[in-house]
Design a protein around this motif. Structure first.
Motif, PDB file in Angstrom:
ATOM      1  N   ILE A 169     -17.617  37.539   1.950  1.00 23.63           N
ATOM      2  CA  ILE A 169     -17.304  36.186   2.380  1.00 23.63           C
ATOM      3  C   ILE A 169     -15.798  35.936   2.279  1.00 23.63           C
ATOM      4  CG2 ILE A 169     -17.700  33.716   1.993  1.00 23.63           C
ATOM      5  CD1 ILE A 169     -20.426  34.369   0.892  1.00 23.63           C
ATOM      6  N   HIS A 170     -15.211  35.561   3.398  1.00 18.47           N
ATOM      7  CA  HIS A 170     -13.812  35.166   3.452  1.00 18.47           C
ATOM      8  C   HIS A 170     -13.766  33.634   3.464  1.00 18.47           C
ATOM      9  CE1 HIS A 170     -12.304  39.232   4.997  1.00 18.47           C
ATOM     10  NE2 HIS A 170     -13.618  39.348   4.990  1.00 18.47           N
ATOM     11  N   THR A 171     -13.064  33.045   2.514  1.00 19.11           N
ATOM     12  CA  THR A 171     -13.002  31.586   2.404  1.00 19.11           C
ATOM     13  C   THR A 171     -11.643  31.082   2.876  1.00 19.11           C
ATOM     14  OG1 THR A 171     -12.303  31.747   0.081  1.00 19.11           O
ATOM     15  CG2 THR A 171     -14.657  31.494   0.514  1.00 19.11           C
ATOM     16  N   TYR A 172     -11.678  29.926   3.549  1.00 19.37           N
ATOM     17  CA  TYR A 172     -10.462  29.341   4.113  1.00 19.37           C
ATOM     18  C   TYR A 172     -10.418  27.850   3.823  1.00 19.37           C
ATOM     19  CZ  TYR A 172     -10.162  33.639   6.880  1.00 19.37           C
ATOM     20  OH  TYR A 172     -10.086  34.955   7.273  1.00 19.37           O
ATOM     21  N   GLU A 173      -9.207  27.323   3.728  1.00 19.29           N
ATOM     22  CA  GLU A 173      -8.997  25.895   3.524  1.00 19.29           C
ATOM     23  C   GLU A 173      -8.013  25.393   4.579  1.00 19.29           C
ATOM     24  OE1 GLU A 173      -7.875  22.829  -0.157  1.00 19.29           O
ATOM     25  OE2 GLU A 173      -8.399  24.927  -0.529  1.00 19.29           O
ATOM     26  N   LEU A 174      -8.232  24.180   5.059  1.00 20.36           N
ATOM     27  CA  LEU A 174      -7.429  23.630   6.132  1.00 20.36           C
ATOM     28  C   LEU A 174      -6.027  23.252   5.658  1.00 20.36           C
ATOM     29  CD1 LEU A 174      -7.341  22.586   9.091  1.00 20.36           C
ATOM     30  CD2 LEU A 174      -8.117  20.368   8.200  1.00 20.36           C
ATOM     31  N   ASP A 175      -5.016  23.704   6.402  1.00  8.27           N
ATOM     32  CA  ASP A 175      -3.650  23.224   6.244  1.00  8.27           C
ATOM     33  C   ASP A 175      -3.458  22.152   7.311  1.00  8.27           C
ATOM     34  OD1 ASP A 175      -0.934  22.717   6.291  1.00  8.27           O
ATOM     35  OD2 ASP A 175      -0.348  24.813   6.057  1.00  8.27           O
ATOM     36  N   GLU A 176      -3.533  20.889   6.899  1.00  7.06           N
ATOM     37  CA  GLU A 176      -3.522  19.794   7.854  1.00  7.06           C
ATOM     38  C   GLU A 176      -2.202  19.709   8.620  1.00  7.06           C
ATOM     39  OE1 GLU A 176      -4.580  16.168   5.963  1.00  7.06           O
ATOM     40  OE2 GLU A 176      -6.591  16.862   5.394  1.00  7.06           O
ATOM     41  N   ALA A 177      -1.125  20.165   8.026  1.00  6.47           N
ATOM     42  CA  ALA A 177       0.185  20.057   8.671  1.00  6.47           C
ATOM     43  C   ALA A 177       0.252  20.847   9.970  1.00  6.47           C
ATOM     44  CB  ALA A 177       1.279  20.521   7.719  1.00  6.47           C
ATOM     45  N   VAL A 178      -0.476  21.949  10.024  1.00  6.38           N
ATOM     46  CA  VAL A 178      -0.429  22.792  11.222  1.00  6.38           C
ATOM     47  C   VAL A 178      -1.801  22.929  11.877  1.00  6.38           C
ATOM     48  CG1 VAL A 178       1.590  24.091  10.494  1.00  6.38           C
ATOM     49  CG2 VAL A 178      -0.670  24.872   9.779  1.00  6.38           C
ATOM     50  N   ALA A 179      -2.798  22.186  11.356  1.00  6.47           N
ATOM     51  CA  ALA A 179      -4.168  22.227  11.896  1.00  6.47           C
ATOM     52  C   ALA A 179      -4.661  23.665  12.018  1.00  6.47           C
ATOM     53  CB  ALA A 179      -4.245  21.516  13.236  1.00  6.47           C
TER      54      ALA A 179
END
Length: 207
Positions: A169-179
């Motif tokens: 499982i590869h987990t990711y989190e949103l960087d809102e500054a660059v969508a």
């Protein structure tokens, strides 16, 4: 509320030129009008379908690995989620008129699950989407869908890959500054994260 005759007329209109798209192209609302079987009686043709960048995607039969991981993750998330979150599987997200993907697993607001007639959630109601990669979906899951989910503002994204019949499982989190998503970890055998809520999963339990 529409009557049955009106609904059937809408279905015939949507499928009038099958396999060509209806006039103006496919829209997210069209998916609610599709029958399960195809216009020529093809069994289960529209049983699993999603709209990605305006294209209608008919999903192929899934392998047992795919099905087992989906159910295992959904059940693990349900067991660990606080009351305000719920985990569901293979439900659509109606993002825009040309975007209605169907993730394998979602974590959504519990308040959004009270209407059992719903066929889709909105991005605001979704906190985590999980895609389990299959050979035919590899490009969409790795490149196309992360872009769509990130642009919709969905905070967390996981992608599950098959390595010798073992989930990774590869987990990711949103960087809102660059969508766009930033990778926060690659997990084998065991996953422990704190967002969107504390989650602790031994992968042996997913089979």
């Amino acid at each position: 509320m529409r009557d049955v005759t009106s609904t059937m007329d809408d279905v015939r209109h949507v499928l009038a030129n099958w396999p060509l798209p209806p006039e103006g192209g496919w829209t997210a609302d069209d998916l609610d009008l599709l029958p399960q079987d195809g216009p020529q009686g093809e069994l289960d043709l529209f049983k699993r379908v999603e709209l990605v960048d305006g294209a209608l995607v008919l999903m192929s039969p899934q392998k047992l690995f795919h099905e087992s991981v989906i159910i295992g993750l959904r059940n693990a998330l349900r067991a660990q989620a606080p009351e305000r979150f719920s985990a569901v599987s293979q439900m659509d997200i109606k993002i825009a008129s040309r975007q209605r993907p169907c993730p394998d697993v979602l974590v959504v607001d519990t308040a959004a699950t009270t209407d059992w007639n719903r066929t889709a959630f909105t991005p605001r109601e979704v906190h985590l989407v999980i895609e389990v990669v299959s050979p035919e979906s590899e490009h969409r899951d790795n490149h196309v869908k992360p872009r769509i989910y990130a642009e919709a503002g969905i905070e967390h994204f996981w992608i599950v890959k098959d390595e010798d019949s073992r989930p990774v499982i590869h987990t990711y989190e949103l960087d809102e500054a660059v969508a766009s998503y930033v990778c926060t970890g690659i997990h084998r055998d065991h996953l422990k994260v704190s967002v969107p809520f504390p989650i602790d999963i031994e992968f042996d339990t997913l089979h």
